[in-house]
Scaffold this active site. Structure first.
Site, PDB file in Angstrom:
ATOM      1  N   ASN A  78       1.037  -1.263   0.125  1.00 21.63           N
ATOM      2  CA  ASN A  78       0.321   0.266  -0.378  1.00 21.63           C
ATOM      3  C   ASN A  78       1.001   0.971  -0.164  1.00 21.63           C
ATOM      4  OD1 ASN A  78       0.257  -0.828   2.535  1.00 21.63           O
ATOM      5  ND2 ASN A  78      -1.208   1.116   3.807  1.00 21.63           N
ATOM      6  N   ILE A  79       0.414   2.245  -0.903  1.00 18.24           N
ATOM      7  CA  ILE A  79       1.523   3.543  -0.631  1.00 18.24           C
ATOM      8  C   ILE A  79       0.405   5.042  -0.811  1.00 18.24           C
ATOM      9  CG2 ILE A  79       2.339   5.145  -2.210  1.00 18.24           C
ATOM     10  CD1 ILE A  79       2.980   2.393  -4.458  1.00 18.24           C
ATOM     11  N   GLU A  80       0.688   5.255   0.377  1.00 19.61           N
ATOM     12  CA  GLU A  80      -0.403   6.613   0.617  1.00 19.61           C
ATOM     13  C   GLU A  80      -0.397   7.825   0.451  1.00 19.61           C
ATOM     14  OE1 GLU A  80      -2.529   4.368   5.001  1.00 19.61           O
ATOM     15  OE2 GLU A  80      -1.298   5.867   5.356  1.00 19.61           O
ATOM     16  N   CYS A 101      -4.125   0.761  -2.644  1.00 15.68           N
ATOM     17  CA  CYS A 101      -3.857  -0.437  -2.215  1.00 15.68           C
ATOM     18  C   CYS A 101      -2.996  -1.252  -2.453  1.00 15.68           C
ATOM     19  CB  CYS A 101      -5.283  -1.595  -1.907  1.00 15.68           C
ATOM     20  SG  CYS A 101      -6.765  -0.788  -1.597  1.00 15.68           S
ATOM     21  N   GLU A 157      -3.016  -4.528  -3.267  1.00 19.70           N
ATOM     22  CA  GLU A 157      -3.583  -5.802  -4.656  1.00 19.70           C
ATOM     23  C   GLU A 157      -4.051  -4.901  -5.804  1.00 19.70           C
ATOM     24  OE1 GLU A 157      -4.493  -4.741  -1.710  1.00 19.70           O
ATOM     25  OE2 GLU A 157      -6.181  -6.232  -0.759  1.00 19.70           O
ATOM     26  N   CYS A 159      -9.967  -4.971  -0.200  1.00 17.51           N
ATOM     27  CA  CYS A 159     -11.232  -3.843  -0.112  1.00 17.51           C
ATOM     28  C   CYS A 159     -12.492  -3.972  -1.508  1.00 17.51           C
ATOM     29  CB  CYS A 159     -10.765  -2.551  -0.116  1.00 17.51           C
ATOM     30  SG  CYS A 159      -9.622  -1.686  -1.785  1.00 17.51           S
ATOM     31  N   CYS A 166     -10.679  -3.092  -4.635  1.00 22.24           N
ATOM     32  CA  CYS A 166      -9.694  -4.378  -5.291  1.00 22.24           C
ATOM     33  C   CYS A 166     -10.600  -5.213  -6.245  1.00 22.24           C
ATOM     34  CB  CYS A 166      -8.737  -4.378  -3.941  1.00 22.24           C
ATOM     35  SG  CYS A 166      -7.266  -3.144  -3.579  1.00 22.24           S
TER      36      CYS A 166
HETATM   37 ZN   LIG Z   1      -7.924  -2.389  -1.905  1.00 19.91          ZN
END
Ligand SMILES: [Zn+2]
Length: 139
Positions: free
Chosen positions: A42-44, A53, A55, A90, A93
Site C-alpha cells: 500500500n502507498i498512502e 492498495c 493488491e 477492499c 480491489c
Molecule cells: Zn484495496
C-alpha cells in the site's frame, strides 16, 4: 511458486509499505498464469484519496507489463506490519480483480506469519454477482 511461497512474497512486500498516516502495512503477491510474480504494497498520500492498495499495485504492475492472465494473489496486512488476522481485499480491489480474473481466481488471506497460516477463497466467494466486462457486451 506454491501457495506458501506466494504468501512469503506478500509478507516481504508488506515491509516496503508506505503508510505514514494509518500505520497499516499491507502486502500482496500476484502469481500470473505463466508463473511470473508481481508484488505490491500500500502507498498512502497526504491528501488521502490518491492512496492505493497493495493488491492494485501488484495487479497494475503486472498489467503494465502486458500480463492479463492471473492465477492467484496472496494478501496480508496489519498495524505496523504485524499480522494479527486476515486483511481481506477492499471492494475496489475486488472489482479490479473482476476485470482480469475468473471466478476461480484464488485469494490467499494470511492469518498469521509465524507459523504461516492463511485462508484460501475464490473471487466469487468475495464478490458474488460481480460486474465484469461481459456485462458491457450485453448492452
Ligand atoms: Zn484495496
Amino acid at each position: 511458486m506454491n501457495r506458501e511461497e506466494l504468501c512469503r512474497a506478500a509478507l516481504k512486500a508488506m515491509r516496503t509499505a508506505y503508510a505514514p498516516y494509518s500505520d497499516y502495512y499491507v502486502g500482496a503477491a500476484l502469481e500470473c498464469a505463466d508463473g511470473t510474480v508481481y508484488t505490491g504494497c500500500n502507498i498512502e498520500n497526504a491528501s488521502y484519496t490518491p492512496t492505493i492498495c497493495a493488491e492494485r499495485v501488484a495487479i497494475f504492475k503486472a498489467v503494465s507489463d502486458g500480463k492479463r492472465d492471473f492465477k492467484r494473489i496472496a494478501v496480508c496486512g496489519g498495524k505496523e506490519g504485524v499480522v494479527a488476522d486476515i486483511f481481506p481485499p477492499c471492494g475496489v480491489c475486488r472489482q479490479v480483480m473482476s476485470e482480469f480474473c475468473t471466478s476461480a481466481f484464488e485469494i490467499l488471506m494470511i492469518r498469521s506469519e509465524d507459523p504461516l497460516q492463511f485462508e484460501t477463497v475464490t473471487l466469487v466467494d468475495l464478490l458474488p454477482f460481480r460486474f465484469t466486462p461481459e456485462h458491457l457486451e450485453q448492452i
